[in-house]
Scaffold this motif. Structure first.
Motif, PDB file in Angstrom:
ATOM      1  N   VAL A  97       1.045  -1.190  -0.059  1.00  0.00           N
ATOM      2  CA  VAL A  97      -0.086  -0.256   0.118  1.00  0.00           C
ATOM      3  C   VAL A  97       0.914   1.419   0.045  1.00  0.00           C
ATOM      4  N   ARG A  98       1.980   1.261   0.742  1.00  0.00           N
ATOM      5  CA  ARG A  98       2.810   2.404   0.981  1.00  0.00           C
ATOM      6  C   ARG A  98       3.402   2.896  -0.648  1.00  0.00           C
ATOM      7  N   THR A  99       3.923   1.548  -1.112  1.00  0.00           N
ATOM      8  CA  THR A  99       4.499   1.752  -2.442  1.00  0.00           C
ATOM      9  C   THR A  99       3.398   2.225  -3.502  1.00  0.00           C
ATOM     10  N   ALA A 100       2.301   1.671  -3.391  1.00  0.00           N
ATOM     11  CA  ALA A 100       1.173   2.167  -4.567  1.00  0.00           C
ATOM     12  C   ALA A 100       0.914   3.580  -4.230  1.00  0.00           C
ATOM     13  N   ALA A 101       1.014   4.136  -2.988  1.00  0.00           N
ATOM     14  CA  ALA A 101       0.767   5.450  -2.594  1.00  0.00           C
ATOM     15  C   ALA A 101       1.838   6.277  -3.142  1.00  0.00           C
ATOM     16  N   ARG A 102       3.173   5.953  -2.819  1.00  0.00           N
ATOM     17  CA  ARG A 102       4.186   6.590  -3.536  1.00  0.00           C
ATOM     18  C   ARG A 102       4.227   6.697  -5.082  1.00  0.00           C
ATOM     19  N   VAL A 103       3.875   5.700  -5.616  1.00  0.00           N
ATOM     20  CA  VAL A 103       3.764   5.634  -7.128  1.00  0.00           C
ATOM     21  C   VAL A 103       2.679   6.506  -7.811  1.00  0.00           C
ATOM     22  N   LEU A 104       1.443   6.408  -7.154  1.00  0.00           N
ATOM     23  CA  LEU A 104       0.460   7.261  -7.560  1.00  0.00           C
ATOM     24  C   LEU A 104       0.701   8.803  -7.417  1.00  0.00           C
ATOM     25  N   ASN A 105       1.225   9.077  -6.197  1.00  0.00           N
ATOM     26  CA  ASN A 105       1.930  10.536  -6.311  1.00  0.00           C
ATOM     27  C   ASN A 105       2.998  10.975  -7.071  1.00  0.00           C
ATOM     28  N   GLU A 106       3.729  10.073  -7.501  1.00  0.00           N
ATOM     29  CA  GLU A 106       4.853  10.349  -8.381  1.00  0.00           C
ATOM     30  C   GLU A 106       4.206  10.486  -9.810  1.00  0.00           C
ATOM     31  N   ILE A 107       3.301   9.866 -10.184  1.00  0.00           N
ATOM     32  CA  ILE A 107       2.891   9.952 -11.509  1.00  0.00           C
ATOM     33  C   ILE A 107       1.575  11.061 -11.566  1.00  0.00           C
ATOM     34  N   GLY A 108       1.270  11.508 -10.341  1.00  0.00           N
ATOM     35  CA  GLY A 108       0.227  12.361 -10.308  1.00  0.00           C
ATOM     36  C   GLY A 108      -1.195  11.814 -10.515  1.00  0.00           C
ATOM     37  N   ARG A 109      -1.458  10.660 -10.087  1.00  0.00           N
ATOM     38  CA  ARG A 109      -2.679  10.179 -10.336  1.00  0.00           C
ATOM     39  C   ARG A 109      -3.396   9.877  -8.890  1.00  0.00           C
ATOM     40  N   GLY A 110      -4.749  10.089  -8.972  1.00  0.00           N
ATOM     41  CA  GLY A 110      -5.459   9.881  -7.638  1.00  0.00           C
ATOM     42  C   GLY A 110      -6.751   9.704  -7.795  1.00  0.00           C
ATOM     43  N   PRO A 111      -7.856  10.431  -8.025  1.00  0.00           N
ATOM     44  CA  PRO A 111      -9.342  10.315  -8.486  1.00  0.00           C
ATOM     45  C   PRO A 111      -9.291   9.217  -9.418  1.00  0.00           C
ATOM     46  N   GLY A 112     -10.262   8.357  -9.147  1.00  0.00           N
ATOM     47  CA  GLY A 112     -10.642   7.122 -10.280  1.00  0.00           C
ATOM     48  C   GLY A 112      -9.510   5.907  -9.933  1.00  0.00           C
ATOM     49  N   CYS A 113      -8.543   6.256  -9.539  1.00  0.00           N
ATOM     50  CA  CYS A 113      -7.487   5.134  -9.223  1.00  0.00           C
ATOM     51  C   CYS A 113      -7.768   4.359  -7.839  1.00  0.00           C
ATOM     52  N   ALA A 114      -7.351   3.121  -7.619  1.00  0.00           N
ATOM     53  CA  ALA A 114      -7.673   2.301  -6.399  1.00  0.00           C
ATOM     54  C   ALA A 114      -6.503   1.372  -6.338  1.00  0.00           C
ATOM     55  N   ILE A 115      -6.672   0.583  -5.122  1.00  0.00           N
ATOM     56  CA  ILE A 115      -5.626  -0.537  -5.081  1.00  0.00           C
ATOM     57  C   ILE A 115      -6.692  -1.797  -4.387  1.00  0.00           C
ATOM     58  N   ARG A 116      -6.163  -2.978  -4.735  1.00  0.00           N
ATOM     59  CA  ARG A 116      -6.931  -4.248  -4.485  1.00  0.00           C
ATOM     60  C   ARG A 116      -6.425  -5.082  -3.537  1.00  0.00           C
ATOM     61  N   LEU A 117      -7.152  -5.506  -2.383  1.00  0.00           N
ATOM     62  CA  LEU A 117      -6.875  -6.446  -1.511  1.00  0.00           C
ATOM     63  C   LEU A 117      -7.566  -7.750  -1.731  1.00  0.00           C
ATOM     64  N   ASP A 118      -6.493  -8.816  -1.684  1.00  0.00           N
ATOM     65  CA  ASP A 118      -6.977  -9.993  -2.261  1.00  0.00           C
ATOM     66  C   ASP A 118      -7.138 -11.331  -1.204  1.00  0.00           C
ATOM     67  N   SER A 119      -6.484 -10.934  -0.111  1.00  0.00           N
ATOM     68  CA  SER A 119      -6.277 -11.957   0.788  1.00  0.00           C
ATOM     69  C   SER A 119      -6.012 -11.381   2.219  1.00  0.00           C
ATOM     70  N   GLY A 120      -6.119 -12.416   3.329  1.00  0.00           N
ATOM     71  CA  GLY A 120      -5.780 -11.961   4.775  1.00  0.00           C
ATOM     72  C   GLY A 120      -7.095 -11.393   5.517  1.00  0.00           C
ATOM     73  N   ASP A 121      -6.911 -10.796   6.384  1.00  0.00           N
ATOM     74  CA  ASP A 121      -7.948 -10.198   7.161  1.00  0.00           C
ATOM     75  C   ASP A 121      -8.375  -8.863   6.310  1.00  0.00           C
TER      76      ASP A 121
END
Length: 462
Positions: free
Chosen positions: A234-258
Motif C-alpha cells: 500500500v505504501r508503495t502504491a501510494a508513492r507511485v500514484l503521487n509520483e505519476i500524479g494520479r489519484g481520483p479514479g484509481c484504486a488498490i486491491r486487497l485479495d487475501s488476509g484479514d
C-alpha cells in the motif's frame, strides 16, 4: 450439438408415443420451484430470454432424428414422426428480474402435447440454473449496502457459457461490472479488471511493476498490493500514484488476509499520503456472508469483487424445480405422489405489495389492487414483443427488492415469503383430487391402471 437434442431421452420416447397415439391436443405444463433453498427468503426470476430464443428456433431436423435413433438403438425411420416438429405454442411467464416465491409458476407452456413435452429439459436447465445464480448474486448487492459489486466469476464457472450467463445475471441484479470481456462486449456491461500477482512477480519489485503498469495504462489504474507484504504494498502504491500524479479514479486491491483490518490500515496510509479519493477494492473468495460481515464491521472498502461462490451459487447450486402437466385437452390434471402433489389448471400469480402473493387460476379476476405477474411472452411460437434487455430486468429487480420486507432480505436466516392460493384454485384442486380418488376406488381389484381411460386424460370437465 443441436439444442433440439439437448434433452433427456425420456422426452423423446414420450413425444414419439404421443404422436403415434395421436395425442396432439393442447397441453399446459407449469414450471415452478417447490421449495426455496435454505438461506433464501425469495428468488429472482431469470433465464427466460434464452429459453424464448430456444423455443423460437426449435425445429427437429434430420440430423436430430439420427441422433435420437442412435440413442434409442432404433432405425431413423422409426423416429420420422418427429421430423419437422416445431414449437408453435404459447408461453406465459414471469419477466426476468421479478421476485418469485415457492410454488409460483416462473413459466407456463401451452402447446400440442408432443411439443410441450420435448422442450421440458432445456427450459428447466435454463430457468433453474439462472434463477439460482441470480438469486445468489442479488444477495451480494443487498449485503454491499450500496457499494459497487463486480463479477469476477468466469474462471470458476462451469464452462464459458455459464460464465457469460453469470455476468449477465450479475448485471441484471445490479452489479456494476464484470471481468468477462466477452460478456462486456456482447451485452454492454461495463468491463472491470486489475492485475494478477503474476504480473507483480514478473518484475524485480512492486514499485517497478506499478510504474510499468501505469505507463501502459494512462487512465485510472488499480494496483494489487498484497503479493508480498500488504502494508508495504500500500505504501508503495501510494508513492507511485503521487509520483505519476494520479489519484481520483484509481484504486488498490486487497485479495487475501484479514480484509477488514487491512482495509483500515490501507485507508489510513492512503489518506496520510494525500490520496483520500483512491478507492479500496476487496476480492478473494467473497460471498454475501463475507461482504455483509465486512460492511457491518465498518471496513472502509469501496468495491467488492465476487466470483467463485457466486458464479456457481455455491451454497444453493440447484433448485427443487418441476415442469408438470396441469391441463390436457381442456381438462385439469394433477399429481398426487407423496410430497410432490401438484395443483391443477393454468395459473396466474397476483401481486399486491401490501399482501401475500396469490396463486390463482389464469382467468380469475385479480384480487383488489393486485396485478398479474405472468405475461404472455410467446404466441404461435413467436415472441409477442421485442427481446427483453437486462437493463429492464435490472429495474424490475430493484423495484421488487425494495418492496420486500426486511426479514426476507436478511442475509443471515432470512424469513422466506410464502404465497397463498386463491379460493378458485383450492376448489379446483379439491375437485380434481376427489375425481382421481373416486376413479381409483371404482377400479375393480386386479384391473390394471391402463385397462381403461388414463387418469390424466380422464379428469376434469366432461
Amino acid at each position: 450439438m443441436s439444442d433440439v437434442t439437448t434433452t433427456d431421452l425420456y422426452e423423446v420416447t414420450m413425444a414419439l408415443s404421443y404422436l403415434r397415439e395421436d395425442m396432439r391436443a393442447p397441453a399446459t405444463f407449469s414450471l415452478f420451484v417447490r421449495d426455496l433453498p435454505p438461506g433464501r427468503g425469495f428468488l429472482v426470476a431469470a433465464g427466460l430470454e434464452p429459453a424464448l430464443d430456444f423455443l423460437a428456433r426449435y425445429r427437429v431436423e434430420r440430423e436430430d432424428i439420427q441422433t435420437f435413433a442412435a440413442a434409442l438403438h432404433r432405425s431413423p425411420k422409426d423416429l420420422e414422426p418427429l421430423l419437422g416438429l416445431t414449437f408453435d405454442g404459447e408461453v406465459r411467464a414471469v419477466p426476468e428480474g421479478h421476485v418469485v416465491l415457492a410454488g409460483e409458476p416462473l413459466l407456463e407452456v401451452t402447446a400440442p402435447l408432443p411439443q410441450a413435452q420435448l422442450v421440458e429439459t432445456y427450459l428447466l436447465n435454463q430457468l433453474c440454473h439462472q434463477t439460482a445464480v441470480a438469486s445468489k448474486a442479488v444477495r451480494c448487492v443487498l449485503a454491499a449496502a450500496g457499494r459497487p459489486v463486480v463479477d469476477f466469476s468466469l474462471r470458476r464457472t462451469h464452462g464459458p457459457w455459464a460464465g457469460l450467463q453469470a455476468a449477465r445475471l450479475g448485471a441484471l441484479v445490479g452489479f456494476a461490472g464484470t471481468s468477462n470481456v466477452a460478456a462486456a462486449g456482447a451485452l454492454g456491461i461495463p468491463a472491470s479488471g486489475t492485475m494478477a500477482h503474476s504480473y507483480i512477480e514478473a518484475f524485480p519489485d512492486e514499485e517497478e511493476a506499478f510504474h510499468a503498469f501505469a505507463r501502459t495504462h494512462p487512465g485510472p489504474v488499480t494496483f494489487l498490493v498484497d503479493t508480498y507484504d500488504t502494508d508495504a504494498g500500500v505504501r508503495t502504491a501510494a508513492r507511485v500514484l503521487n509520483e505519476i500524479g494520479r489519484g481520483p479514479g484509481c484504486a488498490i486491491r486487497l485479495d487475501s488476509g484479514d480484509l477488514g483490518e487491512l482495509a483500515r490500515r490501507a485507508r489510513a496510509t492512503l489518506d496520510a499520503a494525500g490520496l483520500p479519493d483512491v478507492r479500496i477494492t476487496a476480492s478473494g473468495g467473497l460471498d454475501e456472508y463475507a461482504v455483509a460481515d465486512l460492511v457491518r464491521s465498518g471496513a472502509p472498502i469501496d468495491v467488492y469483487a465476487v466470483g467463485t461462490k457466486i458464479g456457481v451459487a455455491a451454497d444453493a447450486p440447484y433448485l427443487d424445480a418441476a415442469y408438470k402437466l396441469v391441463e390436457y385437452d381442456g381438462r385439469p390434471v394433477m399429481k398426487l405422489s407423496s410430497a410432490k402433489v401438484t395443483a391443477p389448471g393454468r395459473k396466474q400469480v397476483f401481486r399486491n405489495l401490501t399482501h401475500p402473493d396469490v396463486i390463482g387460476l389464469w382467468d380469475e379476476e385479480p384480487p383488489d389492487a393486485a396485478r398479474p405477474l405472468l405475461r404472455t411472452v410467446m404466441r404461435g411460437g413467436r415472441r409477442t414483443g421485442a427481446p427483453d434487455r437486462w437493463e429492464y430486468a435490472q429495474a424490475r429487480c430493484a423495484h421488487d427488492i425494495a418492496a420486500l420486507p426486511a426479514p426476507a432480505r436478511s442475509i443471515e436466516n432470512p424469513m422466506p415469503l410464502r404465497a397463498v392460493r386463491s379460493r378458485a384454485l383450492e376448489d379446483l384442486t379439491k375437485r380434481v383430487r376427489e375425481e382421481i380418488e373416486t376413479r381409483f376406488r371404482a377400479r375393480p381389484p386386479g384391473v390394471a391402471a391402463n385397462a381403461g381411460p388414463s387418469i390424466t386424460r380422464g379428469l376434469g370437465h366432461r
